[in-house]
Design a protein around this motif. Sequence first.
Motif, PDB file in Angstrom:
ATOM      1  N   THR A  84      45.022  40.896  15.477  1.00  0.00           N
ATOM      2  CA  THR A  84      43.790  41.819  15.703  1.00  0.00           C
ATOM      3  C   THR A  84      44.268  43.382  15.741  1.00  0.00           C
ATOM      4  N   MET A  85      43.251  44.025  15.539  1.00  0.00           N
ATOM      5  CA  MET A  85      43.530  45.644  15.559  1.00  0.00           C
ATOM      6  C   MET A  85      43.332  46.479  16.893  1.00  0.00           C
ATOM      7  N   HIS A  86      43.060  45.360  17.873  1.00  0.00           N
ATOM      8  CA  HIS A  86      43.250  45.902  19.305  1.00  0.00           C
ATOM      9  C   HIS A  86      44.361  45.925  20.112  1.00  0.00           C
ATOM     10  N   ASP A  87      44.877  46.932  20.266  1.00  0.00           N
ATOM     11  CA  ASP A  87      46.228  46.962  21.165  1.00  0.00           C
ATOM     12  C   ASP A  87      45.783  47.440  22.577  1.00  0.00           C
ATOM     13  N   GLU A  88      44.742  47.754  22.885  1.00  0.00           N
ATOM     14  CA  GLU A  88      44.650  48.240  24.291  1.00  0.00           C
ATOM     15  C   GLU A  88      45.002  47.065  25.259  1.00  0.00           C
ATOM     16  N   GLU A  89      45.366  47.573  26.442  1.00  0.00           N
ATOM     17  CA  GLU A  89      45.765  46.962  27.661  1.00  0.00           C
ATOM     18  C   GLU A  89      44.836  45.814  27.933  1.00  0.00           C
ATOM     19  N   VAL A  90      43.723  46.213  28.167  1.00  0.00           N
ATOM     20  CA  VAL A  90      42.896  45.147  28.490  1.00  0.00           C
ATOM     21  C   VAL A  90      42.742  43.859  27.924  1.00  0.00           C
ATOM     22  N   TYR A  91      42.837  44.066  26.524  1.00  0.00           N
ATOM     23  CA  TYR A  91      42.867  42.919  25.594  1.00  0.00           C
ATOM     24  C   TYR A  91      44.268  42.075  25.678  1.00  0.00           C
ATOM     25  N   THR A 150      38.089  32.157  38.897  1.00  0.00           N
ATOM     26  CA  THR A 150      38.627  31.281  37.727  1.00  0.00           C
ATOM     27  C   THR A 150      38.432  31.904  36.374  1.00  0.00           C
ATOM     28  N   LEU A 151      39.478  31.270  35.472  1.00  0.00           N
ATOM     29  CA  LEU A 151      39.226  31.776  34.009  1.00  0.00           C
ATOM     30  C   LEU A 151      37.700  31.499  33.643  1.00  0.00           C
ATOM     31  N   ARG A 152      37.157  30.354  33.974  1.00  0.00           N
ATOM     32  CA  ARG A 152      35.756  30.083  33.511  1.00  0.00           C
ATOM     33  C   ARG A 152      34.732  31.099  34.207  1.00  0.00           C
ATOM     34  N   GLU A 153      34.934  31.454  35.350  1.00  0.00           N
ATOM     35  CA  GLU A 153      33.933  32.421  35.999  1.00  0.00           C
ATOM     36  C   GLU A 153      34.018  33.909  35.557  1.00  0.00           C
ATOM     37  N   GLN A 154      35.611  34.243  35.000  1.00  0.00           N
ATOM     38  CA  GLN A 154      35.835  35.520  34.515  1.00  0.00           C
ATOM     39  C   GLN A 154      35.181  35.549  33.080  1.00  0.00           C
ATOM     40  N   GLU A 155      35.091  34.437  32.386  1.00  0.00           N
ATOM     41  CA  GLU A 155      34.463  34.298  31.109  1.00  0.00           C
ATOM     42  C   GLU A 155      32.872  34.500  31.291  1.00  0.00           C
ATOM     43  N   ILE A 156      32.168  33.895  32.221  1.00  0.00           N
ATOM     44  CA  ILE A 156      30.855  34.257  32.480  1.00  0.00           C
ATOM     45  C   ILE A 156      30.526  35.423  32.903  1.00  0.00           C
ATOM     46  N   VAL A 157      31.357  36.113  33.818  1.00  0.00           N
ATOM     47  CA  VAL A 157      31.186  37.577  33.911  1.00  0.00           C
ATOM     48  C   VAL A 157      31.157  38.445  32.674  1.00  0.00           C
ATOM     49  N   ASP A 198      24.655  44.444  40.210  1.00  0.00           N
ATOM     50  CA  ASP A 198      25.907  44.832  40.864  1.00  0.00           C
ATOM     51  C   ASP A 198      27.220  43.919  40.101  1.00  0.00           C
ATOM     52  N   LEU A 199      26.622  42.914  39.517  1.00  0.00           N
ATOM     53  CA  LEU A 199      27.750  41.964  38.754  1.00  0.00           C
ATOM     54  C   LEU A 199      28.086  42.778  37.399  1.00  0.00           C
ATOM     55  N   ILE A 200      27.212  43.259  36.844  1.00  0.00           N
ATOM     56  CA  ILE A 200      27.469  44.207  35.667  1.00  0.00           C
ATOM     57  C   ILE A 200      28.290  45.426  35.827  1.00  0.00           C
ATOM     58  N   LYS A 201      28.124  45.965  37.261  1.00  0.00           N
ATOM     59  CA  LYS A 201      28.575  47.089  37.434  1.00  0.00           C
ATOM     60  C   LYS A 201      30.333  46.721  37.849  1.00  0.00           C
ATOM     61  N   TYR A 202      30.340  45.408  38.271  1.00  0.00           N
ATOM     62  CA  TYR A 202      31.758  44.975  38.709  1.00  0.00           C
ATOM     63  C   TYR A 202      32.455  44.655  37.320  1.00  0.00           C
ATOM     64  N   ALA A 203      31.765  44.196  36.487  1.00  0.00           N
ATOM     65  CA  ALA A 203      32.301  43.837  35.039  1.00  0.00           C
ATOM     66  C   ALA A 203      32.936  45.107  34.224  1.00  0.00           C
ATOM     67  N   ILE A 204      32.082  46.119  34.548  1.00  0.00           N
ATOM     68  CA  ILE A 204      32.343  47.560  33.851  1.00  0.00           C
ATOM     69  C   ILE A 204      33.445  47.889  34.589  1.00  0.00           C
ATOM     70  N   ASN A 206      35.766  46.919  35.959  1.00  0.00           N
ATOM     71  CA  ASN A 206      37.170  45.943  35.984  1.00  0.00           C
ATOM     72  C   ASN A 206      37.199  45.423  34.596  1.00  0.00           C
ATOM     73  N   LYS A 207      36.648  46.353  33.525  1.00  0.00           N
ATOM     74  CA  LYS A 207      36.998  46.407  32.002  1.00  0.00           C
ATOM     75  C   LYS A 207      36.660  45.042  31.426  1.00  0.00           C
ATOM     76  N   PHE A 208      35.826  44.097  31.943  1.00  0.00           N
ATOM     77  CA  PHE A 208      35.429  42.717  31.294  1.00  0.00           C
ATOM     78  C   PHE A 208      34.640  43.322  30.218  1.00  0.00           C
ATOM     79  N   ILE A 209      33.862  44.424  30.185  1.00  0.00           N
ATOM     80  CA  ILE A 209      32.722  44.688  29.253  1.00  0.00           C
ATOM     81  C   ILE A 209      33.630  45.212  27.958  1.00  0.00           C
ATOM     82  N   GLU A 210      34.909  45.440  27.974  1.00  0.00           N
ATOM     83  CA  GLU A 210      35.752  45.913  26.872  1.00  0.00           C
ATOM     84  C   GLU A 210      36.103  44.953  25.896  1.00  0.00           C
ATOM     85  N   LEU A 211      35.969  43.819  26.211  1.00  0.00           N
ATOM     86  CA  LEU A 211      36.436  42.633  25.629  1.00  0.00           C
ATOM     87  C   LEU A 211      35.485  42.349  24.743  1.00  0.00           C
ATOM     88  N   LEU A 212      35.368  43.076  23.666  1.00  0.00           N
ATOM     89  CA  LEU A 212      33.979  42.521  22.783  1.00  0.00           C
ATOM     90  C   LEU A 212      34.866  41.912  21.473  1.00  0.00           C
TER      91      LEU A 212
END
Length: 212
Positions: A84-91, A150-157, A198-204, A206-212
């Motif tokens: 990948t070209m992504h080398d950010e910590e979140v990835y 869980t990993l599945r729940e994280q993916e759904i978030v 609230d769920l979307i705010k939590y995702a932002i 905790n940087k879930f939204i950055e994993l595009l």
Amino acid sequence: MKAKLLIVDDHELIRKGFRLLLEGLPDLEITAEARDGSEAVLLAARHQPDVVLMDLSMPDGLDGFVASQKIMMEQKSVKIIVLTMHDEEVYVKRALQLHIHGYLLKNSQAGEVYEAIRAVLRGERYYRTRIPEEQLSRIMKGEETESVLTLREQEIVRLTALGFTNVQIAGQLTISPKTVENHKANIMQKLHLKDKHDLIKYAIKNKFIELL
């Protein structure tokens, strides 16, 4: 015996480039190329590769993280190396959470890609990014830190934060929309959240939204 490789990237030129770099090596055999995550899952089931070179950001079908999860669930012995070209910590953290075996940047030299392939086949983990070595070591040591989800729940978030509907999430994860609803209810309860906003705010946060 030659190690079988599957190359996954949505750009044909990149797939062909890695093929040219690797196909001349005597102990490797490139058995297939996939243009997106969905095709990668199908071709992995058909060809049973030893190693998958996986892109992350693929706009059509499944992304690299979801595709990797599916392939590893179906084939316990397969090794996944993210390219990948992504080398950010979140990835990098996400790759570690999913127990992905290797992580390389796309501008890596052929020798390093080959070294990564040999390392993961030996059962080692091979991560090389532009993140400073000390920081990368700290991230990797924190790999076992457990999330309340869980990993599945994280993916759904993550997919919810990216704007996917329950039906679309169900299609991505090969589960029913009702199961998605049940997971979301559990997520809301675990995180003590009231609604989707609230769920979307939590995702932002905790940087879930950055994993595009």
